[in-house]
Design a protein around this motif. Structure first.
Motif, PDB file in Angstrom:
ATOM      1  N   HIS A  25       1.025  13.034 -65.788  1.00  0.00           N
ATOM      2  CA  HIS A  25       0.663  13.639 -64.506  1.00  0.00           C
ATOM      3  C   HIS A  25      -0.832  13.965 -64.399  1.00  0.00           C
ATOM      4  CE1 HIS A  25       4.905  14.221 -65.197  1.00  0.00           C
ATOM      5  NE2 HIS A  25       5.099  14.544 -63.940  1.00  0.00           N
ATOM      6  N   GLY A  26      -1.541  13.964 -65.532  1.00  0.00           N
ATOM      7  CA  GLY A  26      -2.978  14.229 -65.476  1.00  0.00           C
ATOM      8  C   GLY A  26      -3.716  13.218 -64.631  1.00  0.00           C
ATOM      9  N   LEU A  27      -3.261  11.966 -64.626  1.00  0.00           N
ATOM     10  CA  LEU A  27      -3.856  10.953 -63.757  1.00  0.00           C
ATOM     11  C   LEU A  27      -3.521  11.244 -62.303  1.00  0.00           C
ATOM     12  CD1 LEU A  27      -3.909   7.128 -64.377  1.00  0.00           C
ATOM     13  CD2 LEU A  27      -3.366   8.034 -62.126  1.00  0.00           C
ATOM     14  N   THR A  28      -2.278  11.597 -62.053  1.00  0.00           N
ATOM     15  CA  THR A  28      -1.814  11.779 -60.672  1.00  0.00           C
ATOM     16  C   THR A  28      -2.304  13.083 -60.064  1.00  0.00           C
ATOM     17  OG1 THR A  28       0.194  10.592 -61.315  1.00  0.00           O
ATOM     18  CG2 THR A  28       0.249  11.778 -59.217  1.00  0.00           C
ATOM     19  N   LEU A  29      -2.192  14.170 -60.841  1.00  0.00           N
ATOM     20  CA  LEU A  29      -2.422  15.515 -60.307  1.00  0.00           C
ATOM     21  C   LEU A  29      -3.652  16.210 -60.880  1.00  0.00           C
ATOM     22  CD1 LEU A  29       1.265  16.820 -60.561  1.00  0.00           C
ATOM     23  CD2 LEU A  29       0.147  15.878 -58.537  1.00  0.00           C
ATOM     24  N   GLY A  30      -4.176  15.710 -61.980  1.00  0.00           N
ATOM     25  CA  GLY A  30      -5.244  16.394 -62.689  1.00  0.00           C
ATOM     26  C   GLY A  30      -4.685  17.241 -63.825  1.00  0.00           C
ATOM     27  N   ALA A  31      -5.547  18.045 -64.413  1.00  0.00           N
ATOM     28  CA  ALA A  31      -5.164  18.841 -65.583  1.00  0.00           C
ATOM     29  C   ALA A  31      -4.404  20.096 -65.151  1.00  0.00           C
ATOM     30  CB  ALA A  31      -6.403  19.210 -66.390  1.00  0.00           C
ATOM     31  N   VAL A  32      -3.178  19.888 -64.702  1.00  0.00           N
ATOM     32  CA  VAL A  32      -2.346  20.984 -64.198  1.00  0.00           C
ATOM     33  C   VAL A  32      -1.800  21.804 -65.366  1.00  0.00           C
ATOM     34  CG1 VAL A  32      -1.727  19.772 -62.083  1.00  0.00           C
ATOM     35  CG2 VAL A  32      -0.325  19.459 -64.141  1.00  0.00           C
ATOM     36  N   THR A  33      -1.152  22.916 -65.035  1.00  0.00           N
ATOM     37  CA  THR A  33      -0.550  23.781 -66.037  1.00  0.00           C
ATOM     38  C   THR A  33       0.341  22.969 -66.978  1.00  0.00           C
ATOM     39  OG1 THR A  33      -0.557  25.636 -64.494  1.00  0.00           O
ATOM     40  CG2 THR A  33       0.950  25.782 -66.380  1.00  0.00           C
ATOM     41  N   GLY A  34       0.167  23.190 -68.259  1.00  0.00           N
ATOM     42  CA  GLY A  34       0.937  22.485 -69.266  1.00  0.00           C
ATOM     43  C   GLY A  34       0.232  21.278 -69.836  1.00  0.00           C
ATOM     44  N   LEU A  35      -0.826  20.808 -69.166  1.00  0.00           N
ATOM     45  CA  LEU A  35      -1.513  19.598 -69.615  1.00  0.00           C
ATOM     46  C   LEU A  35      -2.932  19.843 -70.104  1.00  0.00           C
ATOM     47  CD1 LEU A  35      -0.392  16.920 -67.007  1.00  0.00           C
ATOM     48  CD2 LEU A  35       0.664  17.546 -69.185  1.00  0.00           C
TER      49      LEU A  35
END
Length: 262
Positions: A25-35
């Motif tokens: 999801h880091g590609l899709t959403l960025g460095a979100v919670t948990g990543l």
């Protein structure tokens, strides 16, 4: 299937059942919670019972050493939520690149019913041919997703999973139709193992009820991302999901045994 594919499927699952935690999801959403600290998250979910984790190839160096012997899947396409259309998944790597990254399997996302369906079908067909040459399994993420498609429609989901098998995938991930009765027809649409995505249920109990319903319908497990890796306690949530998938528990018992308060 070849011996290589069989051997690698055993690395990403247990006795033909699968608890995967995708963290691409880091590609899709960025460095979100948990990543942001993905190392700690990978350590937690695999200690909790996840059979395998999934990322884009560039994160591989942060995966190995933290996955506690679990399997590793490299995802080979993607898009962002800030781009013009997140359904337009573009290739991000190759089977050879995934093998260099230490992958046991590769995955590819198709939005069945979208305006990009044709190109994605073509790319998945090419990918399964390439993967077969190396004896590496392919997880096809075939979602019913488009302007005239309901994402939880059992007929559309059944078509989506069959498409994955027709193109040569070894495992198929799709959305959940909402209940065991309707999802049974989805699982019957293919001879390949079917995994459900996490979706957006209301709370841990409902998430686990969806997993239980899918398993009762004939699914082989889950490929569940944010529901697990963004949980307040990813290790315990992974354990609860694993208790349902691998040990046959219901939602309430899994919550209790994993020491989760819903």
């Amino acid at each position: 299937m070849t011996p290589g594919i069989d051997a690698r499927l055993r690395r990403i699952g247990t006795d033909g059942r699968y608890v995967m935690v995708p963290m691409d999801h880091g590609l899709t959403l960025g460095a979100v919670t948990g990543l942001k600290d993905i190392e700690s998250t990978i350590d937690a979910v695999t200690r909790g019972g996840a059979d395998s984790v999934l990322t884009q190839k560039g994160i591989a160096h942060r995966v190995h050493g933290n996955k506690n012997g679990a399997g590793y899947i490299v995802h080979l396409n993607g898009s962002t939520v800030i781009g013009p259309d997140s359904n337009d998944k573009r290739a991000t790597g190759s089977v050879e690149a995934a093998l260099r990254a230490g992958a046991d399997a590769v995955s590819f996302h198709i939005n069945v019913g979208s305006t990009y369906e044709r190109e994605q079908i073509e790319k998945l067909g090419q990918l399964t041919d390439e993967a077969a040459e190396y004896g590496i399994p392919v997880l096809a993420m075939t979602y019913a997703r488009g302007p005239d498609t309901e994402e939880d429609d059992p007929e559309a989901l059944g078509h989506a999973v069959r498409l994955g098998e027709e193109l040569g995938a070894d495992l198929i991930k799709t959305g959940y139709s909402g209940d065991a009765e309707s999802f049974e027809s989805v699982c019957e649409s293919t001879a390949r193992p079917v995994l459900i995505a996490g979706g957006s249920p209301d709370g841990d109990r409902e998430s686990l009820r969806a997993v239980r319903g899918a398993m009762d319908a004939g699914a082989a497990g889950v490929s569940m991302g944010r529901t697990i890796f963004q949980h307040d306690d990813p290790e315990r949530m992974a354990r609860a999901v694993s208790l349902v998938v691998h040990e046959g528990h219901g939602a309430d018992e899994a919550l209790e045994r994993a020491e989760l308060a819903d």
